[in-house]
Design a protein around this motif. Structure first.
Motif, short mmCIF file in Angstrom:
data_model
loop_
_atom_site.label_atom_id
_atom_site.label_comp_id
_atom_site.label_asym_id
_atom_site.label_seq_id
_atom_site.Cartn_x
_atom_site.Cartn_y
_atom_site.Cartn_z
N THR A 128 0.82 -1.21 0.00
CA THR A 128 0.00 0.00 0.00
C THR A 128 0.85 1.26 0.00
N GLU A 129 1.92 1.27 0.79
CA GLU A 129 2.76 2.47 0.87
C GLU A 129 3.32 2.84 -0.50
N VAL A 130 3.55 1.84 -1.34
CA VAL A 130 4.05 2.09 -2.68
C VAL A 130 3.09 2.98 -3.47
N ILE A 131 1.78 2.76 -3.29
CA ILE A 131 0.79 3.52 -4.06
C ILE A 131 0.85 5.01 -3.70
N VAL A 132 0.88 5.31 -2.41
CA VAL A 132 0.84 6.71 -2.01
C VAL A 132 2.14 7.42 -2.38
N TYR A 133 3.26 6.72 -2.33
CA TYR A 133 4.52 7.30 -2.80
C TYR A 133 4.46 7.57 -4.30
N LEU A 134 3.91 6.60 -5.03
CA LEU A 134 3.81 6.76 -6.49
C LEU A 134 2.90 7.92 -6.86
N ILE A 135 1.77 8.05 -6.16
CA ILE A 135 0.85 9.16 -6.45
C ILE A 135 1.55 10.49 -6.22
N GLU A 136 2.28 10.60 -5.12
CA GLU A 136 3.00 11.86 -4.86
C GLU A 136 4.08 12.12 -5.90
N TYR A 137 4.81 11.08 -6.29
CA TYR A 137 5.83 11.24 -7.32
C TYR A 137 5.22 11.73 -8.62
N VAL A 138 4.12 11.12 -9.04
CA VAL A 138 3.44 11.54 -10.27
C VAL A 138 2.93 12.97 -10.15
N GLN A 139 2.38 13.29 -8.99
CA GLN A 139 1.83 14.64 -8.77
C GLN A 139 2.93 15.70 -8.91
N LYS A 140 4.07 15.45 -8.31
CA LYS A 140 5.16 16.43 -8.35
C LYS A 140 5.80 16.50 -9.73
N THR A 141 6.02 15.33 -10.32
CA THR A 141 6.71 15.28 -11.62
C THR A 141 5.89 15.95 -12.71
N ASN A 142 4.57 15.71 -12.68
CA ASN A 142 3.71 16.22 -13.75
C ASN A 142 2.98 17.51 -13.38
N ARG A 143 3.12 17.94 -12.12
CA ARG A 143 2.49 19.16 -11.64
C ARG A 143 0.99 19.16 -11.93
N VAL A 144 0.34 18.12 -11.42
CA VAL A 144 -1.10 17.94 -11.66
C VAL A 144 -1.82 17.89 -10.32
N ASP A 145 -3.15 18.00 -10.38
CA ASP A 145 -3.94 17.91 -9.15
C ASP A 145 -4.01 16.46 -8.67
N LEU A 146 -4.60 16.28 -7.48
CA LEU A 146 -4.59 14.96 -6.86
C LEU A 146 -5.35 13.93 -7.68
N CYS A 147 -6.50 14.28 -8.20
CA CYS A 147 -7.29 13.31 -8.99
C CYS A 147 -6.51 12.84 -10.20
N THR A 148 -5.89 13.77 -10.92
CA THR A 148 -5.11 13.39 -12.10
C THR A 148 -3.92 12.53 -11.71
N ALA A 149 -3.29 12.88 -10.58
CA ALA A 149 -2.15 12.08 -10.12
C ALA A 149 -2.57 10.64 -9.81
N GLN A 151 -5.15 9.07 -11.18
CA GLN A 151 -5.42 8.42 -12.47
C GLN A 151 -4.13 7.92 -13.11
N LEU A 152 -3.13 8.80 -13.19
CA LEU A 152 -1.88 8.44 -13.86
C LEU A 152 -1.15 7.33 -13.10
N ALA A 153 -1.18 7.41 -11.77
CA ALA A 153 -0.49 6.39 -10.98
C ALA A 153 -1.14 5.02 -11.14
N LEU A 154 -2.46 4.99 -11.14
CA LEU A 154 -3.16 3.70 -11.21
C LEU A 154 -3.01 3.04 -12.57
N HIS A 155 -2.64 3.80 -13.60
CA HIS A 155 -2.32 3.18 -14.89
C HIS A 155 -1.08 2.29 -14.78
N GLN A 156 -0.25 2.55 -13.78
CA GLN A 156 0.98 1.77 -13.61
C GLN A 156 0.81 0.61 -12.63
N VAL A 157 -0.35 0.53 -12.00
CA VAL A 157 -0.58 -0.45 -10.94
C VAL A 157 -1.26 -1.70 -11.50
#
Length: 615
Positions: A128-149, A151-157
């Motif tokens: 589980t911890e991997v998911i929240v780290y991944l969401i934050e990484y995607v959010q920072k890297t792509n400079r997107v809001d939480l919902c978009t982050a 979405q993008l993270a779950l495409h990799q899960v």
């Protein structure tokens, strides 16, 4: 298995979250935690601990538990042992996000290694911890809001998930997502509730939305509920009415939910058949069969897929369908069926049985069978559950919420529905005579009164349980329709008392298990009057010749078995096709009282979960 609760609105979130976690304790868990946003969004507080929800309450007493938005969780350990660090919620690396999750992420190790290579340091052993780290990484890297982050993270899960995430600085929004693990959103007045099932929601609202696979909910306190999919396509949420009521979730004066649910069976069987038998009492109709009668009439084979207690019900269904309908039936463990590349055709019918309607292996078996072109029929208890929505047709058992982990009323409800299904198909196929059909319908209606008579034996069974409380092993025997009842009786004992117990067809004793018989081995023999009654008596005599202690379940007035057995429990006479419904109740009571005598946690036995939503 694991529980999710969330709240956003105008009330203080903490009391609602804690009450919701208590409602979900029946699912089975080993740690609990919650996250709250407070101080105008400036603080995101996470409190969690190994143990029960009551331990979490004690841990949180001296903490800041203010805030009108929060998420909470009960964890059943999969990745990593039960401890404080592995409990949910999990912070992101910066502690700006907190996330809770049900399910299993299959590729978590790959994602974790990638994030570690970028400098991320993990605090737990969980996927589980991997998911929240991944969401934050995607959010920072792509400079997107939480919902978009998300979405993008779950495409990799890869895997199953029901999750909820909140963000420091954003006290107006919870993001929730689901794939192969249940998630329901309650819609109140200027407030929203989130849970893994409806039990934490029912006292606040009767309007709910069940998320579908790969859907994401944007739950904003100031806006209507928004649902999108992983590709950001907006989905119109379907609001449904809850049929559940709060009184069904209370013990009603009983010491345990399990005993309450055992005692509810006369009523739940009546509820199960109500509306499906005509006023004259000579006809039974399951609309799910009638509406698809061509499929059933022309079926070349029926495959029943299920797990645990539902699998035992399926074995009885096999007997019923083959006897009445003359259709070949196979009963499969869903967990094995989904992996063995089964031969399935478009003339097959697959019946999926699941109390919760969320059993992961059974749901996966349904999806496999659908992909092969089979017609899928579901038998579930939970309205709106994943299996109920994934099947082509089906029947609810209508026994009400079952809170005790060890299934009781759901089992008898499943067998009752299978009986009505077999009778309906047989009548449509013309494989049962009018006289036999009407006789079976009549006997079906008599079952509630017969179960009331069985429950009158409770005190006798309670006393009997004292004799066998400290036995180390049990054997359960049955033949024909009662063989699955023996399996179910053994399962109940081992689930809640932790005594090793095995069920066998009585005639198989000679092929190995009889070596175990001595004067310290209790044997429960189901020996009601049926077409192979004399054969069962012979099997009991074989046990007595080797000094085994026999507890026999017999038909009222029996003398032959009672002259041989050490102890007898009488049940009302019924046709052998319905005998498992009647004989299972004393076996439930025997297991219950033995477990109580051993001071076991009857409703929440160790290591078990009510709804098994992971493989």
């Amino acid at each position: 298995m694991c529980g999710i609760v969330g709240y956003i609105g105008n009330q203080e979130a903490y009391p609602i979250l804690i009450k919701g976690l208590h409602r979900l304790e029946y699912r089975g868990y080993d740690s609990a935690g919650l996250a709250l946003i407070t101080d105008g969004g400036k603080k995101l507080n996470v409190y969690k601990t190994k143990g029960k929800v009551s331990d979490l309450e004690r841990f949180s007493q001296s903490k800041d538990i203010s805030g009108t938005i929060g998420i909470a969780h009960t964890r059943w350990a999969t990745h990593g042992e039960p401890n404080d660090a592995n409990a949910h919620p999990h912070y992101s690396q910066t502690e700006n996000l907190a996330l809770i999750h049900n399910g299993i992420i299959e590729n978590y190790s790959v994602i974790r290694a990638e994030l570690e290579s970028k400098g991320y340091v993990f605090r737990s052993s969980t996927d589980t911890e991997v998911i929240v780290y991944l969401i934050e990484y995607v959010q920072k890297t792509n400079r997107v809001d939480l919902c978009t982050a998300v979405q993008l993270a779950l495409h990799q899960v890869v895997g199953a998930y029901a999750l909820a995430v909140i963000e420091k600085g954003n006290s107006d929004t919870i993001i929730a997502a689901r794939k192969s693990s249940p998630l329901v959103i309650g819609i109140g007045k200027n407030e929203f509730f989130l849970a893994s099932d409806a039990t934490p929601i029912v006292e606040y609202t009767d309007e709910v939305v069940y998320l579908n696979d790969e859907e994401i909910a944007v739950i904003n306190r100031n806006e209507p509920l928004k649902v999108v999919n992983l590709n950001n396509v907006t989905v119109t949420p379907e609001i449904k009415k809850l049929a559940m009521n709060l009184s069904q979730l209370e013990k009603g004066g009983y010491p345990h939910f399990m005993l309450k649910e055992i005692y509810e069976q006369p009523k739940t069987i009546m509820d199960c058949i109500r509306g499906r038998i005509n006023v004259e009492g000579n006809n039974v109709v399951l609309s799910g069969v009638i509406d698809n009668k061509g499929k059933f009439i022309n079926a070349s084979r029926i495959i029943i897929v299920a797990c645990g207690t539902s699998w035992h019900a399926g074995l009885i269904g096999e007997h019923l369908i083959e006897e009445f309908c003359r259709i070949p039936v196979e009963v499969e463990y869903a967990s094995e069926f989904r992996y063995r590349d089964p031969v399935i055709t478009d003339t097959d019918i697959v019946i999926a049985i699941s109390q919760s309607g969320e059993t992961a292996d059974t749901l996966a078996a349904v999806e496999l069978a659908k992909s092969k072109g089979a017609f899928i029929y579901g038998i579930c208890n939970a309205v709106g559950s994943s299996i109920a929505r994934a099947t082509d047709s089906g029947s609810y058992i209508h026994v009400g919420p079952e809170i005790g982990v060890a299934s009781t009323k759901a089992f008898t409800g499943q067998v009752t529905v299978l009986s009505m299904l077999a009778l309906t198909i047989a009548r449509e196929k013309g494989t049962i005579t009018k006289e036999k059909f009407e006789s079976m319908v009549k006997h079906l209606q008599e079952l509630p009164e017969k179960l009331k008579k069985v429950l009158e034996k409770t005190d006798d069974i309670k006393e009997l349980s004292k004799i066998f409380t400290y036995a180390h092993n049990f054997i359960y025997l049955g033949r024909g329709y009662n063989y699955p009842a023996a399996l179910e009786g053994a399962l109940k004992l081992k689930e809640i008392s932790y005594i090793h117990a095995e069920g066998y067809p009585a005639a198989e004793m000679k092929h190995g298990p009889i070596a175990l018989i001595d004067n310290e081995m209790p044997v429960v023999a189901i020996a009601t009057t049926d077409r192979i009654y004399e054969k069962t008596i012979s099997n009991i005599q074989e046990i007595k010749a080797r000094k085994g202690k026999v507890i026999a379940i017999v038909t009222e007035g029996d003398t032959l078995v009672c002259n041989i057995a050490d102890y007898c429990i009488e049940v009302p006479e019924t046709v052998e096709e319905y005998a498992p419904i009647v004989t299972s109740v004393p076996l439930q009571l025997l297991a219950y009282f033995i477990a109580v005598n051993k001071c076991r946690d009857v409703d929440q036995p160790r290591n078990l979960a009510k709804s098994v939503t992971v493989e």
